[in-house]
Design an enzyme around this catalytic site. Structure first.
Site, PDB file in Angstrom:
ATOM      1  N   GLU A  92       0.674  -1.313  -0.108  1.00 59.24           N
ATOM      2  CA  GLU A  92       0.059  -0.005  -0.123  1.00 59.24           C
ATOM      3  C   GLU A  92       0.819   1.151   0.005  1.00 59.24           C
ATOM      4  O   GLU A  92       0.892   2.159   0.786  1.00 59.24           O
ATOM      5  CB  GLU A  92      -1.239   0.003   1.129  1.00 59.24           C
ATOM      6  CG  GLU A  92      -1.830  -1.403   1.156  1.00 59.24           C
ATOM      7  CD  GLU A  92      -2.894  -1.309   2.264  1.00 59.24           C
ATOM      8  OE1 GLU A  92      -2.788  -0.440   3.164  1.00 59.24           O
ATOM      9  OE2 GLU A  92      -3.679  -2.078   2.399  1.00 59.24           O
TER      10      GLU A  92
ATOM     11  N   HIS B 250     -14.990 -10.277   6.970  1.00 60.11           N
ATOM     12  CA  HIS B 250     -14.414 -11.021   7.935  1.00 60.11           C
ATOM     13  C   HIS B 250     -12.933 -10.366   8.016  1.00 60.11           C
ATOM     14  O   HIS B 250     -11.900 -10.595   7.293  1.00 60.11           O
ATOM     15  CB  HIS B 250     -13.958 -12.428   7.649  1.00 60.11           C
ATOM     16  CG  HIS B 250     -15.137 -13.405   7.609  1.00 60.11           C
ATOM     17  ND1 HIS B 250     -15.351 -14.545   6.964  1.00 60.11           N
ATOM     18  CD2 HIS B 250     -16.567 -13.247   8.408  1.00 60.11           C
ATOM     19  CE1 HIS B 250     -16.639 -15.193   7.278  1.00 60.11           C
ATOM     20  NE2 HIS B 250     -17.120 -14.108   8.110  1.00 60.11           N
ATOM     21  N   GLU B 251     -12.818  -9.375   9.066  1.00 60.15           N
ATOM     22  CA  GLU B 251     -11.596  -9.041   9.433  1.00 60.15           C
ATOM     23  C   GLU B 251     -10.691  -9.797  10.558  1.00 60.15           C
ATOM     24  O   GLU B 251     -11.193 -10.123  11.426  1.00 60.15           O
ATOM     25  CB  GLU B 251     -11.592  -7.601  10.030  1.00 60.15           C
ATOM     26  CG  GLU B 251     -10.467  -6.875  10.540  1.00 60.15           C
ATOM     27  CD  GLU B 251      -9.141  -6.683   9.323  1.00 60.15           C
ATOM     28  OE1 GLU B 251      -8.337  -7.506   9.434  1.00 60.15           O
ATOM     29  OE2 GLU B 251      -9.566  -6.294   8.311  1.00 60.15           O
TER      30      GLU B 251
ATOM     31  N   GLU C  80      -9.166   4.328  -0.381  1.00 60.21           N
ATOM     32  CA  GLU C  80      -9.318   4.722   0.824  1.00 60.21           C
ATOM     33  C   GLU C  80      -8.156   5.587   1.136  1.00 60.21           C
ATOM     34  O   GLU C  80      -8.298   6.309   2.432  1.00 60.21           O
ATOM     35  CB  GLU C  80      -9.325   3.595   1.512  1.00 60.21           C
ATOM     36  CG  GLU C  80      -8.128   2.791   1.710  1.00 60.21           C
ATOM     37  CD  GLU C  80      -8.136   1.584   2.611  1.00 60.21           C
ATOM     38  OE1 GLU C  80      -9.286   1.371   3.173  1.00 60.21           O
ATOM     39  OE2 GLU C  80      -7.478   0.650   2.462  1.00 60.21           O
TER      40      GLU C  80
END
Length: 692
Positions: free
Chosen positions: A163, A402-403, A496
């Site tokens: 990222e 589902h984190e 994001e």
């Protein structure tokens, strides 16, 4: 055809089916395997060594003799379950070189090359043989010795995150030191793949890998003086430098080089997909590409929270969740989710993602905690049964979240129960997440242990007829051919980042298709309409695009899973522009790369699956441009109506991002559109037969 030569030569040269590329293999005087690659008269890769180094055993890197050479030609066409095109041709010449080491008990290794007109894939194969059953790869000596100081588009070779914003520089200038680390700091000259390169003599070269299974991801170490690249595999947690634990017969992933003198041909390449195995999912009728909205962006911009309570030091077992004091900001409430369901139903959006529905978010990240979530227990204000009924009545599917908080051992223990819960309550898709440090402690997101977890999860979800979207995983390598229920993943700096950092520069979306998307679709979460003033805690933040560019991303950033990421109330202010998001498909019969230059601009036209409709997306970096689009891909003799969503007068990403204009015109196969793109802007076009 196949030919085994009785007297193998030390050197072999093969040409691609259309004679665009030439690959040469040769053993050095010390028995080291080497290769060269040429595009016509131009050198793509100078003489480069190959080999594997093993722990506590002789390496498979030198002292070789050629024992056998086999060659084949393959030409077939296959149809993906979903994708950018209806048919994919898989046409290559293969060279398989069997090597033997007389001084190491006759150990054997096969180097398999597949040469296409747009590049090459090669891998190491270790056959079953005496004395080499179980082995540990210590290092891989794969080299890509480049002939010059190419322009490169790169991110740091972080073992735990992709990222990052891209840096554009010469290879001689690669230095990750000034870049703020997200997870583990990369070595100064270690960078990620896919790596995009451009030579001064007009070649576009992309280096990556295909079919990453039971192995660790490959980074690249850059020699800033000689411009050589050497593989760097992600290590495991033992501290011994082990990269992969294998048992013969076994093979590595394919190392891939895509090359052309035209940038659009790099994006059109299906080489990586062709190097992956066919689908392991026999019944694929339940796999449905889709668009979705979701309870997500409001948490990113601090309008709502994932956690139900502000109480800390929560334990998963024993906590009486209905006795915790609600914080009043929780986003995943029954009423709020119904609001998103209503919006989705009104605008023909099939899915609604809900994050923060399940207990455990109060202290979920940063504590390297094992028991974080159980994936089946909702918060008191989230009524699973009522929302299942309500969504079904509206014809909408709720997407599970589902984190794992990096606690992968916990997730694996609970996956069977979690997927049963999904089946029982009508969830057909799941978004998984791996934020934080991995448990088992010390493993990396991109190491062999986690690579195997991602593949196991793709298989387990397929067994339960569940589609999966993975966040914070290793970057993709074409495995969506093998597991077509693995619709997308993140593995890059997504939209994001505009919510909680300095954001993504205008050039970012023109680089990603040449880098991260080479291996597979990304859940980029486009479609932000409120481009300024969305973060109350940081009013200076803004999305670095125009609104029209956000629309264009649905075409230029390919994914079978596309989110309309903004809030319903922000879309309600621009419903005329939102119509494009309603209309644009996520599955295609044909794709034409009209114009492309990494870091500068990109224009793509795509034909909707099973329809005589086309959609065009055109984007630019920080420079305003005019993009010319010939519509010669349209059916001759048919009149179409084009709806053009373009940047408005005075639009720019920084000063006036929401200025847009919508116009219609009749077009046919002889029409040429001229799209005016503002700085950081774009244009989106839907083209449908007139009268429909």
């Amino acid at each position: 055809m196949s030919a085994g030569l009785s007297v193998p030569a030390l050197a072999q040269t093969i040409h691609s089916p259309g004679n665009k590329l030439t690959l040469s293999f040769q053993l050095s005087p010390s028995g080291e395997p080497t290769y060269q690659l040429h595009f016509g008269a131009k050198t793509v890769v100078n003489t480069s060594k190959l080999g594997l180094l093993l722990q506590n055993q002789p390496g498979l890197d030198q002292g070789f003799q050629v024992a056998r050479i086999d060659s084949t030609v393959h030409d077939a066409t296959w149809q993906p379950v979903w994708g950018e095109v209806k048919n994919i041709r898989n046409h290559y010449k293969e060279l398989a070189v069997t090597l033997a080491q007389p001084a190491a008990n006759g150990h054997r290794m096969v180097l398999r090359f597949r040469l296409f007109d747009d590049g090459v894939g090669f891998r190491y194969e270790v056959p079953q043989q005496p004395g080499l059953t179980y082995f540990v790869v210590q290092d891989e000596k794969t080299e890509f010795n480049l002939p010059a100081n190419h322009k490169a588009f790169w991110i740091p070779g972080d073992y735990d995150s992709n990222e990052y914003a891209y840096t554009t520089s010469r290879l001689s200038e690669v230095n990750t030191t000034p870049i703020k680390a997200i997870e583990k700091k990369a070595a100064p000259t270690r960078i990620q793949t896919p790596l995009m390169l451009k030579s001064d003599d007009g070649l576009y070269v992309n280096i990556h890998e295909a079919a990453l299974v039971n192995y660790s991801a490959m980074m690249l170490n850059v020699d800033t003086k000689t411009f050589g690249l050497t593989s760097q595999l992600v290590p495991d947690a033992t501290g011994t430098g082990a990269k992969a634990y294998l048992q013969a017969p076994e093979h590595t992933p394919w190392r891939t080089i895509v090359v052309s003198n035209k940038a659009p041909e790099v994006l059109a390449s299906k080489l990586i997909l062709n190097l992956n195995e066919p689908s392991k999912v026999t019944d694929t009728g339940w796999i449905k590409p889709q668009k979705f909205v979701g309870v997500w962006w409001e948490m990113q911009v601090s309008k709502a929270s994932w956690n139900y309570s502000d109480t800390t030091n929560i334990k998963l077992a024993g906590t009486e969740w209905n006795k915790l004091k609600p914080n009043g900001r929780h986003g995943a409430t029954t009423a709020n989710v119904k609001r998103y369901i209503d919006f989705a139903a009104a605008h023909h959006i099939p899915g609604v993602l809900v994050e923060g529905w399940n207990v455990g978010w109060e202290d979920w990240v940063g504590n390297w905690k094992e028991e974080v979530f159980d994936f089946v227990t909702p918060y008191p204000d989230f009524d699973v049964n009522e929302l299942q009924r309500y969504a079904a009545s509206k014809g909408v599917n709720i997407i599970m979240h589902h984190e794992t908080s990096g606690s992968v051992t916990n997730y694996e223990r609970r996956q069977d129960a979690a997927y049963r819960f999904m089946n029982e309550h009508g969830y057909t898709s799941v978004k998984t997440g791996y934020v934080g440090r991995i448990i088992p402690r010390g493993e990396h997101h991109d190491g062999q242990w986690m690579v195997n977890h991602y593949v196991r999860t793709a298989q387990k979800t397929a067994d339960s007829h569940i589609m999966v979207d993975m966040h914070e995983p290793v970057r993709p390598t074409g495995l969506h051919r093998t597991y077509p229920n693995w619709l997308a993943c993140e593995a890059a700096r997504g939209n994001e980042f505009n919510a909680f950092s300095e954001g993504n520069l205008p050039e970012h979306e023109t680089i990603l298709p040449f880098t991260r998307l080479m291996g597979g679709p990304m859940d980029y979460t486009p479609g932000i309409f409120k481009l300024q003033g969305y973060a109350a805690s940081a009013p200076q933040r803004q999305v670095h695009t125009t609104l029209a560019k956000q629309l264009a991303l649905y075409v230029t950033m390919y994914s079978p899973l596309q989110m309309a990421a903004d809030l319903p109330e922000n879309y309600n202010e621009h419903l005329d522009a939102f119509r494009f998001i309603e209309d644009v498909p996520v599955d295609w019969d044909d794709t034409r790369i009209v114009a492309a230059e990494p870091g500068d601009y990109l224009t793509i036209a795509r034909q909707a699956k099973g329809k005589n409709e086309w959609y065009v997306g055109s984007i630019t970096d920080e420079k305003a441009r005019t993009q010319t689009v010939k519509l010669d891909f349209l059916t001759p003799g048919t009149t179409y109506e084009a709806t053009i969503y373009a940047d408005g007068k005075g639009a720019s990403w920084d000063k006036n991002p929401t200025a847009y204009q919508i116009r219609k015109q009749k077009v046919n196969s002889k029409t040429t559109l001229k799209l005016q793109l503002a700085a950081g802007g774009g244009a989106a076009v839907s083209i449908k037969p007139a009268g429909k």
